[in-house]
Design an enzyme around this catalytic site. Structure first.
Site, PDB file in Angstrom:
ATOM      1  N   GLU A  26       5.132   3.277   6.048  1.00  0.00           N
ATOM      2  CA  GLU A  26       3.662   4.172   6.648  1.00  0.00           C
ATOM      3  C   GLU A  26       3.931   4.862   7.733  1.00  0.00           C
ATOM      4  OE1 GLU A  26       0.637   1.521   6.248  1.00  0.00           O
ATOM      5  OE2 GLU A  26      -1.061   2.910   6.302  1.00  0.00           O
ATOM      6  N   ASN A 178      -4.725   4.296  -2.419  1.00  0.00           N
ATOM      7  CA  ASN A 178      -4.304   2.824  -1.800  1.00  0.00           C
ATOM      8  C   ASN A 178      -5.362   1.908  -1.480  1.00  0.00           C
ATOM      9  OD1 ASN A 178      -2.444   0.846  -0.279  1.00  0.00           O
ATOM     10  ND2 ASN A 178      -4.015   1.593   1.219  1.00  0.00           N
ATOM     11  N   GLU A 179      -5.582   0.627  -1.818  1.00  0.00           N
ATOM     12  CA  GLU A 179      -6.733  -0.246  -1.539  1.00  0.00           C
ATOM     13  C   GLU A 179      -8.000   0.491  -1.544  1.00  0.00           C
ATOM     14  OE1 GLU A 179      -5.505  -2.615   1.857  1.00  0.00           O
ATOM     15  OE2 GLU A 179      -3.863  -3.580   0.919  1.00  0.00           O
ATOM     16  N   TYR A 265       0.585 -13.091   3.960  1.00  0.00           N
ATOM     17  CA  TYR A 265       0.588 -14.458   4.227  1.00  0.00           C
ATOM     18  C   TYR A 265       0.913 -14.693   5.486  1.00  0.00           C
ATOM     19  CZ  TYR A 265       4.600 -13.302   1.400  1.00  0.00           C
ATOM     20  OH  TYR A 265       5.581 -12.820   1.214  1.00  0.00           O
ATOM     21  N   GLU A 314       2.549  -3.829  -1.908  1.00  0.00           N
ATOM     22  CA  GLU A 314       2.651  -4.341  -0.454  1.00  0.00           C
ATOM     23  C   GLU A 314       2.678  -6.000  -0.523  1.00  0.00           C
ATOM     24  OE1 GLU A 314      -0.351  -2.879   2.252  1.00  0.00           O
ATOM     25  OE2 GLU A 314      -0.345  -0.988   1.233  1.00  0.00           O
ATOM     26  N   GLN A 361       6.739  -3.763   6.096  1.00  0.00           N
ATOM     27  CA  GLN A 361       7.401  -2.473   5.553  1.00  0.00           C
ATOM     28  C   GLN A 361       8.834  -2.468   6.348  1.00  0.00           C
ATOM     29  OE1 GLN A 361       4.723   0.543   7.432  1.00  0.00           O
ATOM     30  NE2 GLN A 361       2.793  -0.459   6.496  1.00  0.00           N
TER      31      GLN A 361
HETATM   32  O1  AHR Z   1       0.788  -2.519   5.616  1.00  0.00           O
HETATM   33  C1  AHR Z   1      -0.345  -2.532   6.374  1.00  0.00           C
HETATM   34  C2  AHR Z   1      -1.706  -2.228   5.880  1.00  0.00           C
HETATM   35  O2  AHR Z   1      -1.852  -3.350   5.046  1.00  0.00           O
HETATM   36  C3  AHR Z   1      -1.597  -1.004   4.962  1.00  0.00           C
HETATM   37  O3  AHR Z   1      -1.863   0.129   5.384  1.00  0.00           O
HETATM   38  C4  AHR Z   1      -2.827  -1.411   3.939  1.00  0.00           C
HETATM   39  O4  AHR Z   1      -2.755  -0.973   2.627  1.00  0.00           O
HETATM   40  C5  AHR Z   1      -2.917  -3.012   3.976  1.00  0.00           C
HETATM   41  O5  AHR Z   1      -4.439  -3.349   4.038  1.00  0.00           O
END
Ligand code: AHR
Length: 511
Positions: A26, A178-179, A265, A314, A361
């Site tokens: 990201e 995303n989310e 977590y 993720e 990530q």
């Molecule tokens: O990975 C960090 C963040 O965590 C991402 O941007 C988001 O999708 C999640 O809440």
């Protein structure tokens, strides 16, 4: 202490998709800027502005797929800001995250679509692009897919050619936001269903008419069943086109190839945790299994099995030390790496429903695989787990049971098995991974593969001699590398060995 791992080749689960070993990068902190992209900075070797020391370490993982540009960043990103001559690209705010080495919430747009897709070419990995739903339109998303994938004589395809890429990139995976229940627009589930249908409808049209049905679309789900059920119900409410109708659109569920869930977590700090917290994090990581099971159950109420895959796009450890103002950086320890082994084991056990997973990530941020400074790049303990587990890729996951002590954890739904394991088979080879979570004692492990046709051809161990709180630095990174493990092959399909405290073992058996 003693445990037994039993592998049943009579009970194949499914093919382990290589995409389970996927990644996520990201525009956040030093993941892209500094970690993967340094532009004209000549302190490290680069190719087209991309750091080759990072790339060369990542090549060791045979990465199947890379998700980009976010995360939360995706729903505030406008792709046209990041194409064309770099000197003309606008500098924008980065709403959610600090950025690069300057540590400011600004986006230079130096790294955009062509740079990302160049990175994927260098890594020989499939791109997975998440489009902006929260603050944008289907038109912008449709233009993006056309820019990337059209071979036609159109203004957008020509722009790509002018920017140096003659042939279409053929980006296969497209995430619709995303989310979107959170940073991606705070939609209620029925609202996101409407948005999903609208965006995916145009993608689907492009895919069917221009792209020979070669792209796949991903809906972003939630961890709660209620949210997901309302989303699926509302999507279902969309108009159905009969199978023989225009584009053969059929049910609105034909607009979805994958459905994703996220899970992070923590327990205690990155290096500062008690004994109880050391074990607690495994109980929390195990929730990934329940997330997948619940999502699979919800999906099964709407579509026949296998039509929509589950993506965990993720996942990983997110310690309290990783904050927005430090670009979500945390120490990467042996404990973290052990949780990864457990999560990969439980994903293998669900190989029949999981189509992809992307640990968060890739570089420098959260549970990264590679860390960098201005001159060097090095591997984290988690990198080594991925490297070891890679032998499972493309094989068939086998039912694996573990007879081991279960540790009860206060306040957690899951007990923690002291040993976690999984196994897979393919091309005359059987591969078993097993981790001993006890940090203070070796485990005498018996692995029974149920067939004397197999004998051990190699046995390796990770983290023998490392402490659970040890974290990777430029200076100590080599101390986490795998070494050989002495095992006894009984010749009847059972192998015994001592798994050192807090270690991960990989056994290859051949016929
Ligand atoms: O990975 C960090 C963040 O965590 C991402 O941007 C988001 O999708 C999640 O809440």
């Amino acid at each position: 202490m003693q445990s037994e791992v039993r592998v049943s080749s009579q009970e194949p689960i499914d093919h382990i998709s290589e995409n389970i070993y996927g990644h996520f990068a990201e525009h956040l902190g030093r993941c892209i800027y500094g970690g993967l992209w340094v532009g004209d900075d000549d302190r490290v070797e680069t190719e087209d502005g991309i750091r080759m020391d990072t790339v060369s370490l990542l090549r060791g993982l045979n990465m199947p797929v890379l998700r980009w540009p976010g995360g939360c960043f995706a729903d505030d990103y406008h792709w046209e800001d990041g194409v064309g001559p770099r000197e003309d690209r606008p500098r924008r705010r980065n709403l959610w995250w600090t950025q690069g080495r300057e540590n400011v919430p600004e986006e230079s747009n130096e790294f955009g679509t062509d740079e990302f897709l160049r990175l994927c070419q260098l890594l020989d990995t499939d791109p997975y692009i998440a489009v902006n739903v929260g603050s944008s339109t289907p038109q912008e998303a449709l233009d993006w897919i056309e820019y990337c994938n059209s071979g036609g004589d159109t203004e957008l395809a020509d722009r790509r050619r002018e920017n140096g890429q003659e042939e279409p990139y053929g980006v296969k995976y497209w995430g619709i936001g995303n989310e979107n229940w959170g940073c991606g627009g705070r939609f209620a589930p029925d609202e996101y269903a409407d948005e999903y249908r609208r965006f995916a409808n145009y993608f689907n049209g492009f895919d069917k008419l221009m792209n020979e049905d070669s792209t796949e679309f991903i809906a972003c789900g939630h961890l709660t069943d209620d949210w997901n059920k309302v989303f699926f119900d509302s999507l279902n409410g969309g108009m159905e086109f009969g199978p023989g109708s225009f584009l053969g659109m059929g049910s609105p569920f034909n607009l979805m190839d994958h459905f994703s869930v996220h899970r992070y977590y923590q327990a205690g700090g990155d290096t500062d945790f008690t004994d109880e917290q050391y074990y607690k994090i495994f109980a929390r990581a195990q929730k990934v299994g329940g997330d997948i099971d619940r999502a699979a159950e919800t999906i099964s109420e709407y579509v026949p099995e296998g039509e929509i895959g589950i993506i965990v796009d993720e996942w990983g450890v997110w310690h309290p030390e990783a904050r927005s103002d430090n670009g979500l950086e945390q120490e990467n320890t042996v404990r973290d790496a052990l949780t990864t082994a457990g999560v990969l084991d439980l994903i293998h056990a669900r190989a029949d429903v999981v189509s992809m997973a992307n640990i968060a990530q890739l570089v420098n941020v959260l549970q990264c695989l590679v860390q960098t400074d201005e001159e060097d790049a090095w591997r984290t303990p988690t990198y080594h787990v991925f490297d070891l587990y890679e032998n499972h890729v493309g094989q068939t996951a086998l039912e694996t049971s573990v007879d081991t002590e279960q540790r009860e954890i206060d306040g957690e739904d899951h007990d923690v098995p002291m040993v976690s394991a999984s196994a897979s088979e393919g091309d005359g080879e059987l591969f078993v991974t097993a981790s001993n979570r006890r940090h203070d004692e070796a485990e005498l492990l018996t692995v029974d593969v149920g067939s004397s046709a197999y004998s051990v051809s190699s046995a390796t161990v990770l983290f023998e001699g490392n402490d659970i709180r040890e974290y990777s630095t430029k200076e100590n990174a080599e101390s986490f590398e795998a070494s050989n493990l002495a095992v006894t092959d009984e010749g009847d399909g059972t192998i015994t060995f001592e798994a050192p405290p807090a270690s991960v073992v990989g056994l290859t058996l051949t016929e």
